[in-house]
Design a protein around this motif. Structure first.
Motif, PDB file in Angstrom:
ATOM      1  N   ARG A 142      -7.802  40.593  62.983  1.00 41.46           N
ATOM      2  CA  ARG A 142      -9.183  40.124  63.087  1.00 41.46           C
ATOM      3  C   ARG A 142     -10.030  41.044  63.970  1.00 41.46           C
ATOM      4  O   ARG A 142     -11.190  41.318  63.651  1.00 41.46           O
ATOM      5  CB  ARG A 142      -9.213  38.706  63.649  1.00 41.46           C
ATOM      6  N   VAL A 143      -9.477  41.508  65.062  1.00 41.14           N
ATOM      7  CA  VAL A 143     -10.236  42.394  65.957  1.00 41.14           C
ATOM      8  C   VAL A 143     -10.490  43.735  65.271  1.00 41.14           C
ATOM      9  O   VAL A 143     -11.588  44.285  65.351  1.00 41.14           O
ATOM     10  CB  VAL A 143      -9.510  42.576  67.306  1.00 41.14           C
ATOM     11  N   HIS A 144      -9.498  44.255  64.566  1.00 46.18           N
ATOM     12  CA  HIS A 144      -9.652  45.556  63.902  1.00 46.18           C
ATOM     13  C   HIS A 144     -10.646  45.531  62.749  1.00 46.18           C
ATOM     14  O   HIS A 144     -11.232  46.553  62.423  1.00 46.18           O
ATOM     15  CB  HIS A 144      -8.304  46.078  63.415  1.00 46.18           C
ATOM     16  N   ARG A 145     -10.845  44.379  62.118  1.00 45.49           N
ATOM     17  CA  ARG A 145     -11.773  44.342  60.986  1.00 45.49           C
ATOM     18  C   ARG A 145     -13.215  44.094  61.418  1.00 45.49           C
ATOM     19  O   ARG A 145     -14.123  44.087  60.587  1.00 45.49           O
ATOM     20  CB  ARG A 145     -11.323  43.323  59.949  1.00 45.49           C
ATOM     21  N   ARG A 146     -13.437  43.882  62.696  1.00 50.97           N
ATOM     22  CA  ARG A 146     -14.799  43.633  63.188  1.00 50.97           C
ATOM     23  C   ARG A 146     -15.672  44.870  63.004  1.00 50.97           C
ATOM     24  O   ARG A 146     -15.225  45.994  63.162  1.00 50.97           O
ATOM     25  CB  ARG A 146     -14.771  43.249  64.669  1.00 50.97           C
ATOM     26  N   GLN A 147     -16.926  44.616  62.675  1.00 51.72           N
ATOM     27  CA  GLN A 147     -17.905  45.684  62.566  1.00 51.72           C
ATOM     28  C   GLN A 147     -19.133  45.289  63.368  1.00 51.72           C
ATOM     29  O   GLN A 147     -19.662  44.199  63.135  1.00 51.72           O
ATOM     30  CB  GLN A 147     -18.277  45.936  61.100  1.00 51.72           C
ATOM     31  N   PRO A 148     -19.587  46.054  64.273  1.00 45.52           N
ATOM     32  CA  PRO A 148     -18.990  47.308  64.721  1.00 45.52           C
ATOM     33  C   PRO A 148     -17.742  47.046  65.558  1.00 45.52           C
ATOM     34  O   PRO A 148     -17.575  45.963  66.120  1.00 45.52           O
ATOM     35  CB  PRO A 148     -20.089  47.937  65.579  1.00 45.52           C
ATOM     36  N   LYS A 149     -16.898  48.043  65.629  1.00 48.15           N
ATOM     37  CA  LYS A 149     -15.681  47.946  66.421  1.00 48.15           C
ATOM     38  C   LYS A 149     -16.050  47.895  67.907  1.00 48.15           C
ATOM     39  O   LYS A 149     -17.049  48.473  68.327  1.00 48.15           O
ATOM     40  CB  LYS A 149     -14.788  49.147  66.154  1.00 48.15           C
ATOM     41  N   PRO A 150     -15.261  47.194  68.704  1.00 58.42           N
ATOM     42  CA  PRO A 150     -15.522  47.197  70.147  1.00 58.42           C
ATOM     43  C   PRO A 150     -15.517  48.633  70.673  1.00 58.42           C
ATOM     44  O   PRO A 150     -14.645  49.428  70.337  1.00 58.42           O
ATOM     45  CB  PRO A 150     -14.353  46.394  70.723  1.00 58.42           C
ATOM     46  N   SER A 151     -16.503  48.955  71.497  1.00 58.26           N
ATOM     47  CA  SER A 151     -16.674  50.342  71.941  1.00 58.26           C
ATOM     48  C   SER A 151     -16.206  50.597  73.369  1.00 58.26           C
ATOM     49  O   SER A 151     -16.221  51.739  73.818  1.00 58.26           O
ATOM     50  CB  SER A 151     -18.143  50.743  71.806  1.00 58.26           C
ATOM     51  N   ASN A 152     -15.806  49.539  74.072  1.00 62.14           N
ATOM     52  CA  ASN A 152     -15.290  49.717  75.425  1.00 62.14           C
ATOM     53  C   ASN A 152     -14.365  48.546  75.749  1.00 62.14           C
ATOM     54  O   ASN A 152     -14.218  47.621  74.948  1.00 62.14           O
ATOM     55  CB  ASN A 152     -16.435  49.848  76.438  1.00 62.14           C
ATOM     56  N   VAL A 153     -13.754  48.596  76.914  1.00 62.55           N
ATOM     57  CA  VAL A 153     -12.771  47.582  77.283  1.00 62.55           C
ATOM     58  C   VAL A 153     -13.401  46.192  77.357  1.00 62.55           C
ATOM     59  O   VAL A 153     -12.805  45.208  76.896  1.00 62.55           O
ATOM     60  CB  VAL A 153     -12.090  47.950  78.627  1.00 62.55           C
ATOM     61  N   ASP A 154     -14.600  46.102  77.909  1.00 63.83           N
ATOM     62  CA  ASP A 154     -15.246  44.797  78.013  1.00 63.83           C
ATOM     63  C   ASP A 154     -15.552  44.212  76.640  1.00 63.83           C
ATOM     64  O   ASP A 154     -15.350  43.017  76.401  1.00 63.83           O
ATOM     65  CB  ASP A 154     -16.532  44.902  78.839  1.00 63.83           C
ATOM     66  N   ALA A 155     -16.027  45.049  75.722  1.00 62.63           N
ATOM     67  CA  ALA A 155     -16.312  44.592  74.362  1.00 62.63           C
ATOM     68  C   ALA A 155     -15.023  44.204  73.645  1.00 62.63           C
ATOM     69  O   ALA A 155     -14.999  43.225  72.885  1.00 62.63           O
ATOM     70  CB  ALA A 155     -17.059  45.667  73.585  1.00 62.63           C
ATOM     71  N   LEU A 156     -13.961  44.959  73.879  1.00 63.12           N
ATOM     72  CA  LEU A 156     -12.673  44.635  73.275  1.00 63.12           C
ATOM     73  C   LEU A 156     -12.178  43.291  73.780  1.00 63.12           C
ATOM     74  O   LEU A 156     -11.735  42.448  72.998  1.00 63.12           O
ATOM     75  CB  LEU A 156     -11.646  45.727  73.569  1.00 63.12           C
ATOM     76  N   TRP A 157     -12.258  43.082  75.086  1.00 65.22           N
ATOM     77  CA  TRP A 157     -11.807  41.817  75.650  1.00 65.22           C
ATOM     78  C   TRP A 157     -12.623  40.652  75.098  1.00 65.22           C
ATOM     79  O   TRP A 157     -12.067  39.600  74.763  1.00 65.22           O
ATOM     80  CB  TRP A 157     -11.881  41.863  77.168  1.00 65.22           C
ATOM     81  N   ALA A 158     -13.921  40.837  74.995  1.00 65.49           N
ATOM     82  CA  ALA A 158     -14.785  39.786  74.438  1.00 65.49           C
ATOM     83  C   ALA A 158     -14.409  39.492  72.987  1.00 65.49           C
ATOM     84  O   ALA A 158     -14.369  38.326  72.569  1.00 65.49           O
ATOM     85  CB  ALA A 158     -16.250  40.199  74.545  1.00 65.49           C
TER      86      ALA A 158
END
Length: 68
Positions: A14-30
């Motif tokens: 689910r995280v990998h299919r997100r658009q746009p992809k998380p661009s930093n650690v905080d966005a990834l965690w969110a």
């Protein structure tokens, strides 16, 4: 046999299919927190429901290799 592994795979998907992809650690965690919260109860129930089948296959293989 640990059902959390299946949940991690689903979460990763689910995280990998997100658009746009998380661009930093905080966005990834969110994104991870959001997708984790979006795992619906029927999916979690299906993981729990699969446990007896997994245990049966391990028993049939006498503790040997199974596809799980």
């Amino acid at each position: 046999m640990n059902i959390i592994e299946n949940a991690w795979v689903e979460l990763d998907y689910r995280v990998h299919r997100r658009q746009p992809k998380p661009s930093n650690v905080d966005a990834l965690w969110a994104a991870i927190e959001e997708e984790w919260a979006n795992l619906r109860q029927p999916y979690i129930d299906s993981l729990y429901d699969s446990v007896p089948n997994h245990v049966g296959r391990v028993l049939s293989a006498q503790g040997g290799v199974t596809k799980y």
